[in-house]
Every structure is written in C-alpha cells, then in structure tokens.
Write a protein that holds these residues in place. Structure first.
Motif, PDB file in Angstrom:
ATOM      1  N   GLU A   1       0.834  -1.203   0.000  1.00  0.00           N
ATOM      2  CA  GLU A   1       0.000   0.000   0.000  1.00  0.00           C
ATOM      3  C   GLU A   1       0.872   1.257   0.000  1.00  0.00           C
ATOM      4  OE1 GLU A   1      -3.559   2.130   2.564  1.00  0.00           O
ATOM      5  OE2 GLU A   1      -2.901   0.119   3.122  1.00  0.00           O
ATOM      6  N   ALA A   2       1.906   1.276   0.836  1.00  0.00           N
ATOM      7  CA  ALA A   2       2.811   2.434   0.887  1.00  0.00           C
ATOM      8  C   ALA A   2       3.556   2.582  -0.439  1.00  0.00           C
ATOM      9  CB  ALA A   2       3.802   2.280   2.038  1.00  0.00           C
ATOM     10  N   PHE A   3       3.959   1.460  -1.022  1.00  0.00           N
ATOM     11  CA  PHE A   3       4.656   1.510  -2.304  1.00  0.00           C
ATOM     12  C   PHE A   3       3.768   2.130  -3.376  1.00  0.00           C
ATOM     13  CE2 PHE A   3       5.729  -0.095  -6.472  1.00  0.00           C
ATOM     14  CZ  PHE A   3       7.058   0.273  -6.558  1.00  0.00           C
ATOM     15  N   ASN A   4       2.522   1.694  -3.468  1.00  0.00           N
ATOM     16  CA  ASN A   4       1.621   2.239  -4.485  1.00  0.00           C
ATOM     17  C   ASN A   4       1.358   3.723  -4.269  1.00  0.00           C
ATOM     18  OD1 ASN A   4       1.394  -0.073  -6.038  1.00  0.00           O
ATOM     19  ND2 ASN A   4      -0.407  -0.813  -4.957  1.00  0.00           N
ATOM     20  N   MET A   5       1.234   4.151  -3.013  1.00  0.00           N
ATOM     21  CA  MET A   5       1.054   5.583  -2.757  1.00  0.00           C
ATOM     22  C   MET A   5       2.302   6.356  -3.181  1.00  0.00           C
ATOM     23  SD  MET A   5      -1.264   6.036   0.702  1.00  0.00           S
ATOM     24  CE  MET A   5       0.160   6.171   1.702  1.00  0.00           C
ATOM     25  N   GLY A   6       3.486   5.841  -2.823  1.00  0.00           N
ATOM     26  CA  GLY A   6       4.720   6.508  -3.211  1.00  0.00           C
ATOM     27  C   GLY A   6       4.915   6.535  -4.708  1.00  0.00           C
ATOM     28  N   LEU A   7       4.592   5.435  -5.373  1.00  0.00           N
ATOM     29  CA  LEU A   7       4.751   5.382  -6.825  1.00  0.00           C
ATOM     30  C   LEU A   7       3.777   6.330  -7.519  1.00  0.00           C
ATOM     31  CD1 LEU A   7       6.352   4.111  -9.117  1.00  0.00           C
ATOM     32  CD2 LEU A   7       4.666   2.262  -9.176  1.00  0.00           C
TER      33      LEU A   7
ATOM     34  N   ALA B   1       6.548  -0.221   8.393  1.00  0.00           N
ATOM     35  CA  ALA B   1       5.683  -1.394   8.403  1.00  0.00           C
ATOM     36  C   ALA B   1       6.344  -2.616   7.775  1.00  0.00           C
ATOM     37  CB  ALA B   1       4.379  -1.088   7.670  1.00  0.00           C
ATOM     38  N   ASP B   2       7.237  -2.407   6.816  1.00  0.00           N
ATOM     39  CA  ASP B   2       7.840  -3.520   6.074  1.00  0.00           C
ATOM     40  C   ASP B   2       9.308  -3.204   5.776  1.00  0.00           C
ATOM     41  OD1 ASP B   2       8.407  -5.715   4.507  1.00  0.00           O
ATOM     42  OD2 ASP B   2       6.823  -5.351   3.038  1.00  0.00           O
ATOM     43  N   PRO B   3      10.179  -3.328   6.784  1.00  0.00           N
ATOM     44  CA  PRO B   3      11.575  -2.953   6.596  1.00  0.00           C
ATOM     45  C   PRO B   3      12.344  -3.817   5.598  1.00  0.00           C
ATOM     46  CG  PRO B   3      11.229  -3.899   8.783  1.00  0.00           C
ATOM     47  CD  PRO B   3       9.887  -3.773   8.143  1.00  0.00           C
ATOM     48  N   ASP B   4      11.790  -4.969   5.234  1.00  0.00           N
ATOM     49  CA  ASP B   4      12.469  -5.853   4.283  1.00  0.00           C
ATOM     50  C   ASP B   4      12.012  -5.646   2.841  1.00  0.00           C
ATOM     51  OD1 ASP B   4      13.983  -7.087   6.295  1.00  0.00           O
ATOM     52  OD2 ASP B   4      12.307  -8.426   6.770  1.00  0.00           O
ATOM     53  N   CYS B   5      11.125  -4.692   2.610  1.00  0.00           N
ATOM     54  CA  CYS B   5      10.604  -4.450   1.261  1.00  0.00           C
ATOM     55  C   CYS B   5      11.640  -3.689   0.439  1.00  0.00           C
ATOM     56  CB  CYS B   5       9.296  -3.669   1.326  1.00  0.00           C
ATOM     57  SG  CYS B   5       8.676  -3.201  -0.305  1.00  0.00           S
ATOM     58  N   ALA B   6      12.290  -4.389  -0.460  1.00  0.00           N
ATOM     59  CA  ALA B   6      13.316  -3.769  -1.306  1.00  0.00           C
ATOM     60  C   ALA B   6      12.738  -2.649  -2.157  1.00  0.00           C
ATOM     61  CB  ALA B   6      13.972  -4.831  -2.190  1.00  0.00           C
ATOM     62  N   MET B   7      11.522  -2.797  -2.622  1.00  0.00           N
ATOM     63  CA  MET B   7      10.950  -1.785  -3.521  1.00  0.00           C
ATOM     64  C   MET B   7      10.671  -0.467  -2.809  1.00  0.00           C
ATOM     65  SD  MET B   7      11.237  -2.923  -6.489  1.00  0.00           S
ATOM     66  CE  MET B   7      10.264  -1.770  -7.453  1.00  0.00           C
ATOM     67  N   LEU B   8      10.495  -0.488  -1.504  1.00  0.00           N
ATOM     68  CA  LEU B   8      10.372   0.772  -0.781  1.00  0.00           C
ATOM     69  C   LEU B   8      11.706   1.505  -0.783  1.00  0.00           C
ATOM     70  CD1 LEU B   8       8.052  -0.405   2.124  1.00  0.00           C
ATOM     71  CD2 LEU B   8       7.449   1.169   0.262  1.00  0.00           C
ATOM     72  N   ASN B   9      12.794   0.766  -0.634  1.00  0.00           N
ATOM     73  CA  ASN B   9      14.118   1.384  -0.755  1.00  0.00           C
ATOM     74  C   ASN B   9      14.372   1.857  -2.180  1.00  0.00           C
ATOM     75  OD1 ASN B   9      15.507   1.368   1.859  1.00  0.00           O
ATOM     76  ND2 ASN B   9      15.141  -0.836   1.761  1.00  0.00           N
ATOM     77  N   TRP B  10      13.913   1.096  -3.167  1.00  0.00           N
ATOM     78  CA  TRP B  10      14.011   1.544  -4.560  1.00  0.00           C
ATOM     79  C   TRP B  10      13.300   2.886  -4.710  1.00  0.00           C
ATOM     80  CZ3 TRP B  10       9.949   2.593  -7.857  1.00  0.00           C
ATOM     81  CH2 TRP B  10      10.288   2.849  -9.200  1.00  0.00           C
ATOM     82  N   GLY B  11      12.100   2.984  -4.133  1.00  0.00           N
ATOM     83  CA  GLY B  11      11.334   4.218  -4.228  1.00  0.00           C
ATOM     84  C   GLY B  11      12.044   5.393  -3.584  1.00  0.00           C
ATOM     85  N   ILE B  12      12.654   5.163  -2.425  1.00  0.00           N
ATOM     86  CA  ILE B  12      13.409   6.235  -1.774  1.00  0.00           C
ATOM     87  C   ILE B  12      14.553   6.671  -2.678  1.00  0.00           C
ATOM     88  CG2 ILE B  12      14.943   6.784   0.164  1.00  0.00           C
ATOM     89  CD1 ILE B  12      13.114   4.889   1.858  1.00  0.00           C
ATOM     90  N   ALA B  13      15.286   5.707  -3.193  1.00  0.00           N
ATOM     91  CA  ALA B  13      16.412   6.031  -4.080  1.00  0.00           C
ATOM     92  C   ALA B  13      15.922   6.799  -5.306  1.00  0.00           C
ATOM     93  CB  ALA B  13      17.140   4.751  -4.493  1.00  0.00           C
ATOM     94  N   MET B  14      14.834   6.346  -5.925  1.00  0.00           N
ATOM     95  CA  MET B  14      14.295   7.034  -7.108  1.00  0.00           C
ATOM     96  C   MET B  14      13.828   8.450  -6.778  1.00  0.00           C
ATOM     97  SD  MET B  14      14.462   5.378  -9.966  1.00  0.00           S
ATOM     98  CE  MET B  14      13.324   6.419 -10.871  1.00  0.00           C
ATOM     99  N   SER B  15      13.300   8.633  -5.596  1.00  0.00           N
ATOM    100  CA  SER B  15      12.756   9.940  -5.204  1.00  0.00           C
ATOM    101  C   SER B  15      13.827  10.983  -4.951  1.00  0.00           C
ATOM    102  CB  SER B  15      11.914   9.791  -3.927  1.00  0.00           C
ATOM    103  OG  SER B  15      10.826   8.933  -4.139  1.00  0.00           O
TER     104      SER B  15
END
Length: 167
Positions: free
Chosen positions: A50-56, A77-91
């Motif tokens: 859910e956080a990933f989709n909002m960020g994307l 909520a999900d510290p192991d989610c690689a795509m959340l880190n991808w999103g931070i890096a992209m942002s």
C-alpha cells in the motif's frame, strides 16, 4: 516553446509539491481520488504494498518529496521491502527537476542504494528496476549527468522487457 512549457510544468509541480508538504504526506484518499491509482505488484507485505503504491503514484507525478515520505513511512511497516528502498532512491535524484539533488537527498539516496545492494528484490521486474536505480548510484559515474545517463541506459532494457506494465 518546449522549454517554456517545461518550465511552467516544473513550476506547477513545485507549487503542488509545496502545497502537499504544507498539508502533510500523501494520504490514501489524495493518491486515489486526485492523482489516480497505481497497482504495481511487489513482493512486499500488504502494508508495504500500500505504501509503495502511494509513493509510486506521487513519483509518477514527479512529486518527489511526498513520494519519498510515503516510501519511507512504508519501511516502518515492512523494513524488508526492497521496492520501498528503490522508491526512496528514485525519489532523491528527481531527473526532471532543474539542477541536481541536494547533499541530503544524495545521502538518503545512497543509503537506500546501500540497503538495496543487500536486498535485491524478489520478482524479475523488481530486480530489473533495482539494477537500474543502482546504475544511478554507482560511485564510478563521475557526477550527476553521467549518473542520469547510466540510469536511463539501464532503464531501456527494463522498459523493453516490461512494456506492458503501465505502472
């Protein structure tokens, strides 16, 4: 004419981003009702997804600051989610804004890239996107413009392999 139009779009994006910052981080209703919806499947938990989709969603609108906030909140909520880190890096490197990232943005992007080097994602598309953002954060690039070029070059095969994925 194109430069003028691009300048106006960037000004509008900056004004919208500022108004969102003053109002707080992106909310679920703002993302879905005002900016559209994103449904990019990841290997994250439901909360991370859910956080990933909002960020994307925010990232698609070049709202880099609210996007980074959404991705960062998702890591709680999900510290192991690689795509959340991808999103931070992209942002953090916002290729369509004038100039380059600040020192703080660069530091946060590098920290997210370092976490990605230890957690490369689960699905094929996740791995490909992570590889492309790591191309930007390669210390051998020699500056912002070469880093943008490295990222763009790395994104081309990702797009070709996943051109049906509109998100």
């Amino acid at each position: 004419m194109f430069i003028l139009k691009l300048g106006n779009q960037l000004s509008a994006v900056s004004a919208l981003t500022l108004s969102l910052l003053l109002a707080g981080t992106p909310s679920k209703s703002m993302s879905q009702d005002k900016l559209g919806t994103v449904d990019f499947k990841t290997t994250c938990s439901a909360e991370g997804q859910e956080a990933f989709n909002m960020g994307l969603t925010a990232l698609h609108h070049m709202m880099y600051i609210p996007a980074e906030a959404a991705f960062s909140q998702g890591l709680d909520a999900d510290p192991d989610c690689a795509m959340l880190n991808w999103g931070i890096a992209m942002s953090t490197f916002h290729p369509l804004w004038p100039g380059g990232p600040s020192q703080g943005e660069t530091a946060r992007g590098n920290a997210a890239a370092d976490r990605l080097r230890g957690n490369g994602g689960g699905s094929e598309v996740e791995k490909a996107l992570i590889s492309s953002v790591l191309a930007f954060f390669d210390p051998e690039n020699g500056g912002y413009r070469p880093s943008i070029a490295a990222w763009a070059d790395a994104m081309e095969p990702v797009y070709r392999a996943h051109s049906d994925n509109v998100d």
